[in-house]
Design a protein around this motif. Structure first.
Motif, PDB file in Angstrom:
ATOM      1  N   SER A   1       0.819  -1.212   0.000  1.00  0.00           N
ATOM      2  CA  SER A   1       0.000   0.000   0.000  1.00  0.00           C
ATOM      3  C   SER A   1       0.849   1.257   0.000  1.00  0.00           C
ATOM      4  O   SER A   1       2.017   1.252   0.406  1.00  0.00           O
ATOM      5  N   ASN A   2       0.255   2.344  -0.470  1.00  0.00           N
ATOM      6  CA  ASN A   2       0.868   3.685  -0.470  1.00  0.00           C
ATOM      7  C   ASN A   2       2.172   3.758  -1.263  1.00  0.00           C
ATOM      8  O   ASN A   2       3.173   4.320  -0.818  1.00  0.00           O
ATOM      9  N   ILE A   3       2.147   3.172  -2.457  1.00  0.00           N
ATOM     10  CA  ILE A   3       3.275   3.319  -3.372  1.00  0.00           C
ATOM     11  C   ILE A   3       3.084   4.655  -4.084  1.00  0.00           C
ATOM     12  O   ILE A   3       2.258   4.776  -4.991  1.00  0.00           O
ATOM     13  N   GLY A   4       3.815   5.673  -3.671  1.00  0.00           N
ATOM     14  CA  GLY A   4       3.536   6.985  -4.234  1.00  0.00           C
ATOM     15  C   GLY A   4       4.643   7.996  -4.050  1.00  0.00           C
ATOM     16  O   GLY A   4       5.666   7.736  -3.404  1.00  0.00           O
ATOM     17  N   ARG A   5       4.416   9.155  -4.631  1.00  0.00           N
ATOM     18  CA  ARG A   5       5.401  10.232  -4.634  1.00  0.00           C
ATOM     19  C   ARG A   5       5.649  10.749  -3.224  1.00  0.00           C
ATOM     20  O   ARG A   5       4.794  10.682  -2.342  1.00  0.00           O
ATOM     21  N   LYS A   6       6.842  11.283  -3.032  1.00  0.00           N
ATOM     22  CA  LYS A   6       7.170  11.896  -1.754  1.00  0.00           C
ATOM     23  C   LYS A   6       6.320  13.148  -1.556  1.00  0.00           C
ATOM     24  O   LYS A   6       5.794  13.730  -2.506  1.00  0.00           O
ATOM     25  N   ILE A   7       6.210  13.566  -0.316  1.00  0.00           N
ATOM     26  CA  ILE A   7       5.402  14.737   0.015  1.00  0.00           C
ATOM     27  C   ILE A   7       6.300  15.815   0.616  1.00  0.00           C
ATOM     28  O   ILE A   7       7.292  15.511   1.290  1.00  0.00           O
TER      29      ILE A   7
END
Length: 398
Positions: free
Chosen positions: A219-225
């Motif tokens: 889960s939450n494979i995504g761009r940095k914030i």
């Protein structure tokens, strides 16, 4: 006045964990210290949103499907028994300090046919209301720091035993918005989940029916914030691998018992061990970066961070094993109308030291299901959820 101060302190702590995550991830571990906690931004994404999973020590990757499967394992929706349903829940946070911080969740699903289903959810994390005053006691008004996640998924059976799912997520985090003299802005990210679910009917001890299941969810494979315009201060979101088996047995027509095991791990870089000189100061390379004695650099891409998270711990294999979080749970249903639950969550003392017992129960009447859970800490560390109740209301339609 004291409540406002406590609430502001809680917001400040969370802000430090997010805005300054890059410093924690870039290697603050020192010689002689075994504690090496992995910090990420938007940690609310890791809070179990339902009373059922929370009541069993945070398990759910291979349990039977319900409305909150989008959080635990969206591939389970293809096996859900009902046609459509909704669920809402509330999880208090920092209850010992203030009374208006918590996670609100709304989940909904629809089974398209016998092989596929769709679902969506909204999770809203509110840190209450803070009143700001200027340096000359001028009234600057109220402000509500908050975070949210909007999710959607599609789940499909590949066979009568295996299903898969993909999910998309939009994440918004507004913790400071420049209030209180902090130079920052709201952060956002997009992420995806990839999940699989295997379910096999088995025969054991002449029981009426038994089901063995295994689930896997990344889960939450995504761009940095980022919360600032400064380059290099982007923070990883909590990309998590969760997997585990479960076994459900229908003892007879009235009694059903299930046991669960979830193992989870953050797929983000582990802070390295820096090199220090004789005066206890960090040694820097010619390019201005700190010199790493053990471990790997953390200023890497999301996918590289996921891969190296399996081998980058400064302490080697033993420290990698410490990064595994274990959840054990059990559930008993009587006549599919009343359930009691229990479980245990364990996190190594060097990786956060969260250890607690989960207890819960549910009452089902017709299409309605009301559940609650209670967390009891088993160590000396204070948890934001200590001794608080969480509630869930589900409505399922045939």
């Amino acid at each position: 006045m004291s409540k406002t101060i406590l609430r502001y302190v809680s917001v400040l702590v969370i802000t430090i964990l997010t805005v300054s995550t890059i410093s924690a991830q870039s290697g603050e571990k020192k010689h002689g210290s075994d504690v090496n906690v992995i910090n990420t931004a938007v940690p609310f994404l890791t809070i179990a949103p339902d009373a059922r999973g929370g009541g069993m020590g945070d398990v759910g990757v291979s349990s039977f499907a319900d409305a909150t499967s989008l959080y635990w394992n969206p591939a389970k929706y293809a096996f859900i028994d009902h046609r459509f349903g909704i669920q809402t829940s509330y999880v208090p946070w920092l209850r010992a300090l203030v009374d208006d911080i918590g996670l609100f969740s709304l989940f909904g699903y629809y089974k398209i046919d016998d092989r596929s289903a769709v679902a969506a959810s909204l999770r809203y994390f509110s840190l209450g209301e803070i009143h700001f005053w200027g340096p000359n006691q001028e009234d600057l008004g109220n402000w509500n720091p908050n975070e949210l996640a909007l999710d959607a998924t599609y789940s499909r059976k590949f066979s009568d035993k295996i299903s898969g799912a993909v999910a998309g997520r939009f994440i918004y985090s507004n913790l400071t918005q420049g209030q209180g003299g902090i130079d920052s802005h709201a952060g956002w990210s997009v992420a995806a989940d990839v999940a699989f679910y295997y379910r096999l009917p088995v025969e054991l001890m002449a029981a009426d029916g038994s089901i063995f299941a295994v689930g896997v969810n990344i889960s939450n494979i995504g761009r940095k914030i980022s919360y600032t315009n400064n380059i290099g201060f982007e923070s990883f979101i909590p990309t998590t691998l969760r997997f585990g088996p479960s076994y459900q047995v229908d003892v007879d027509r009235y009694n059903t018992i299930s046991v669960f095991l979830d193992v989870s791990k953050l797929l983000v870089p582990t802070p390295p061990l820096y090199a220090y000189d004789e005066d206890g100061k960090i040694i820097y390379n010619d390019d201005g970066t700190p010199q790493i004695e053990k471990g790997k650099r953390t200023n890497v891409s999301v996918f590289q961070g996921m891969i190296q998270s399996f081998y980058d711990a400064p302490g080697g294999f033993s420290e990698e094993m410490q990064e595994l979080m274990w959840s054990f749970g059990a559930e008993y249903w009587y006549n599919k109308m009343f359930a009691v639950r229990g479980g245990y969550f364990y996190e190594h003392k060097n990786k956060g030291n969260r250890q607690y017992l989960g207890l819960g129960a549910s009452i089902r009447y017709s299409m309605f299901d009301l559940g609650f859970s209670y967390i009891v800490p088993t160590n000396q560390q204070v948890s934001p959820q200590d001794n608080t109740l969480r509630f869930t209301l589900s409505i399922n339609f045939q």
